[in-house]
Design an enzyme around this catalytic site. Sequence first.
Site, PDB file in Angstrom:
ATOM      1  N   TYR B  96       0.859  -1.181   0.000  1.00 31.71           N
ATOM      2  CA  TYR B  96       0.000   0.000   0.000  1.00 31.71           C
ATOM      3  C   TYR B  96       0.894   1.229   0.000  1.00 31.71           C
ATOM      4  CZ  TYR B  96      -4.358   2.455   1.120  1.00 31.71           C
ATOM      5  OH  TYR B  96      -5.474   3.241   1.082  1.00 31.71           O
ATOM      6  N   ASN B 181     -15.720   3.507   4.743  1.00 30.47           N
ATOM      7  CA  ASN B 181     -16.543   3.099   3.601  1.00 30.47           C
ATOM      8  C   ASN B 181     -17.721   4.016   3.284  1.00 30.47           C
ATOM      9  OD1 ASN B 181     -14.852   0.969   2.937  1.00 30.47           O
ATOM     10  ND2 ASN B 181     -15.804  -0.352   4.454  1.00 30.47           N
ATOM     11  N   SER B 208     -19.168  -4.478  -2.718  1.00 30.77           N
ATOM     12  CA  SER B 208     -18.198  -4.137  -1.677  1.00 30.77           C
ATOM     13  C   SER B 208     -18.874  -3.271  -0.622  1.00 30.77           C
ATOM     14  CB  SER B 208     -17.029  -3.371  -2.286  1.00 30.77           C
ATOM     15  OG  SER B 208     -17.464  -2.073  -2.663  1.00 30.77           O
ATOM     16  N   VAL B 210     -18.053  -0.275   0.228  1.00 31.52           N
ATOM     17  CA  VAL B 210     -18.272   1.052  -0.364  1.00 31.52           C
ATOM     18  C   VAL B 210     -19.447   0.995  -1.332  1.00 31.52           C
ATOM     19  CG1 VAL B 210     -17.310   2.818  -1.890  1.00 31.52           C
ATOM     20  CG2 VAL B 210     -15.886   1.831  -0.084  1.00 31.52           C
ATOM     21  N   ARG B 231     -18.943  -9.133 -10.547  1.00 24.86           N
ATOM     22  CA  ARG B 231     -18.548 -10.373 -11.224  1.00 24.86           C
ATOM     23  C   ARG B 231     -19.717 -11.346 -11.203  1.00 24.86           C
ATOM     24  NH1 ARG B 231     -13.719 -10.647  -8.235  1.00 24.86           N
ATOM     25  NH2 ARG B 231     -14.894 -11.944  -6.790  1.00 24.86           N
ATOM     26  N   ARG B 233     -21.591 -14.766 -10.496  1.00 21.16           N
ATOM     27  CA  ARG B 233     -21.425 -15.631  -9.331  1.00 21.16           C
ATOM     28  C   ARG B 233     -22.717 -16.411  -9.114  1.00 21.16           C
ATOM     29  NH1 ARG B 233     -19.855 -11.471  -5.329  1.00 21.16           N
ATOM     30  NH2 ARG B 233     -19.258 -10.377  -7.211  1.00 21.16           N
ATOM     31  N   MET B 312      -9.267  -3.679  -8.576  1.00 17.46           N
ATOM     32  CA  MET B 312      -9.364  -5.088  -8.190  1.00 17.46           C
ATOM     33  C   MET B 312      -8.896  -6.029  -9.285  1.00 17.46           C
ATOM     34  SD  MET B 312     -12.928  -5.339  -6.109  1.00 17.46           S
ATOM     35  CE  MET B 312     -13.238  -4.289  -4.694  1.00 17.46           C
ATOM     36  N   PHE B 334      -9.810   8.811  -6.221  1.00 21.84           N
ATOM     37  CA  PHE B 334     -10.279   9.190  -4.886  1.00 21.84           C
ATOM     38  C   PHE B 334      -9.706   8.244  -3.848  1.00 21.84           C
ATOM     39  CE2 PHE B 334     -12.939   9.321  -1.152  1.00 21.84           C
ATOM     40  CZ  PHE B 334     -12.940  10.687  -0.920  1.00 21.84           C
TER      41      PHE B 334
END
Lengths: 412, 412
Positions: B96, B181, B208, B210, B231, B233, B312, B334
């Site tokens: 990070y 978040n 997520s 967020v 995604r 699923r 991601m 952001f």
Amino acid sequence: MIKSPGLNRMLLPASSAAARGISVGVSRRLIHSSSRLARAADLEARSIVYEANGDPTKVLRAHKWALPEPKSGQVVLRVGLASINPADINVLQGVYPAKPAKRQLPGLAGDAFIGGNEGFGIVEHVVDTGGDLQEGDWVVFGKPQMGTWTSRMVCAQDDVIKINRRSSSLTEVMASTLQVNPATALRMLSDFQRLQPGDIMVQNAANSAVGQAVVQIAARQMGVETINLVRDRPKLDDMAAHLAALAQGGAPAHLFTYEGLDDRDSGVKEKIKDIIGKRKIKLGLNAVCGKDGSNMAKLMGPDSTLVTYGAMSKQPLSVPAGLVIFLNMSVQGFMMNKWYASKQSTPEGSQERRQLMDTLTKWYEDGSLVPPESHIVHIAPSDDVETVGRKAREAVGSSMAGYGGKKFFFKF
Amino acid sequence: MIKSPGLNRMLLPASSAAARGISVGVSRRLIHSSSRLARAADLEARSIVYEANGDPTKVLRAHKWALPEPKSGQVVLRVGLASINPADINVLQGVYPAKPAKRQLPGLAGDAFIGGNEGFGIVEHVVDTGGDLQEGDWVVFGKPQMGTWTSRMVCAQDDVIKINRRSSSLTEVMASTLQVNPATALRMLSDFQRLQPGDIMVQNAANSAVGQAVVQIAARQMGVETINLVRDRPKLDDMAAHLAALAQGGAPAHLFTYEGLDDRDSGVKEKIKDIIGKRKIKLGLNAVCGKDGSNMAKLMGPDSTLVTYGAMSKQPLSVPAGLVIFLNMSVQGFMMNKWYASKQSTPEGSQERRQLMDTLTKWYEDGSLVPPESHIVHIAPSDDVETVGRKAREAVGSSMAGYGGKKFFFKF
């Protein structure tokens, strides 16, 4: 009412004034007698037109027609010189998103486009609405896709921007290359980041007309050093010398290749980092996109702006996500035509357009901005429409082939 | 001078108040007698630390130490609950970009990091400098990487943001999930485009924390419809129902998959275009990048902003160049921590941070914002440092495995 030009105003274009003086004199005398143009010849135009998008070397032809009588608030222009720009080719091919409007031209069965976006005009006739245009004034085109490949046009006064010539050193080629490339360069250098003398910026496609204007304006007007990137090619040293000459008297201009930057073993990245030193690159001008645009972005610092105005690689715009998320890089687009459109129809906007032209005109006149090398395609008054059409198709074809690296113009 | 809390203030956290009431009571009584903490136990901390980046399930251990005596302008906090966020894992791994500072902790040979960025604290002690913090106040952390995985900390008053609780319905989990978040969601929905009721926006990674906050705030607070992308699923219908429930009472939330959007034959693009209708998408929130981020960008309209806050896909940020050049799409990054840092140390900034927390607190309290499902890892007072270390490594490991889709917290 028709304005009468002052005696001491420079009425005639700087070159070949005598030849054109005759016709201007005739039309002005006639105009004085009436707000209507007395002679049909004063509204006769020969234009390079096309009825459908396609191969520019095939779809173009010439058309001779009578312009509509100008209304209140309009002007009649003789086109002094009309540029052939790469974007014009894209417009012709139908691959450019900003499409000109088709028009109904007397003498043509279907509607047609008139080619051309840039050039300069000489005011022949003003139907007054309180504007400050006078006959003999030089103007450029303040609205996209006005169809400049024409000997003459009628348009709104607000659609043109007067050129404030202070000396006779402003050539026709200079006047015809104010509107797009150096204007793009100056706006991109000014509107996204506040650059200071001693700063350093980076650009790719540095040998393009915009790129060369960027080098000159950054170096000489702003004291800003440039990292310039181009495709690898023979005689790279000549190009480096050319860019250095364009920067002469200002901050240095450095030249590197996309291939060098992409090759870890070339040492190019290290050389560039040495040049940057402790400075941070706040502005990058990107006309390439794809991998080479991304490699350029990686040279840039925190809170910087990557201004994208082209995609020569035909690849998507790509940047490492971390630059945007963690370094707060902003990715913006720029398109000169959008800028002009945004300045349309307000007094402040008109003032900004005029100021932009004044600034560039001054730089051309004092020699700090150098126009591109030019190739002028002359359309003679005696050429019939078939000949004009052929000349147009050939000129556009040569321009597309990048013939001699010169910029092409039509001169009617 | 130590401030005395008003009698009618809510001094204790909403849950298990009795157990903690004792120690709070003891320390406050002692504090009243002196500006120095009278008992060493009042400055004792147990913290989850690591001395080098690496595998989070291996490098973490617990350390018991004595906090420094608080100075003027500082506060002593007991940490009420500390979040384990995905970004904390990245910080631990050293991948990070925003790195916490190593500190010298009494009893450790080398310098060490304390883990954790989010949580909430309960003010135990204030060394007054005219701020409005009082003992018993709940606060969140206004500076990145403050090391919240600790039972207690000493920090500057300006580094924390007071939570303005209006009712006892604000749970500890809510207080501990204000800072990152929903704050990210609200800022991204507010700071880049001026959205109006009836507008529509698009986001990916919509499941997520967020993403779910975006759905709730857009739908219920702003009346803004959301196109949500995830995604593909199993049990996609369940997720669609979950998002619809989060939007209930507000504008609709629609769910589609990256795979559907990428497949011309799926009809997804057409369905989305039908939903958009004549509206133009002005805001896109992108936590994915790569091809799926690019496909999302293609749904967006002119003069829009693509706000990128994650990658991601581990692919570069990519968009069709034409969106940026011709449609004037702006690509911005952001990062909530940068926002907090930019609001540090000015009265206006403090006010903005406080307002943000007030707004989110109110929404949590009135039920229009729902906190994530939680799994709380309890660190008992009787746990020795080996046990605490083991619990920490296990908790972070479970969190990384996405165990049960729940958010993990440490409770000391």
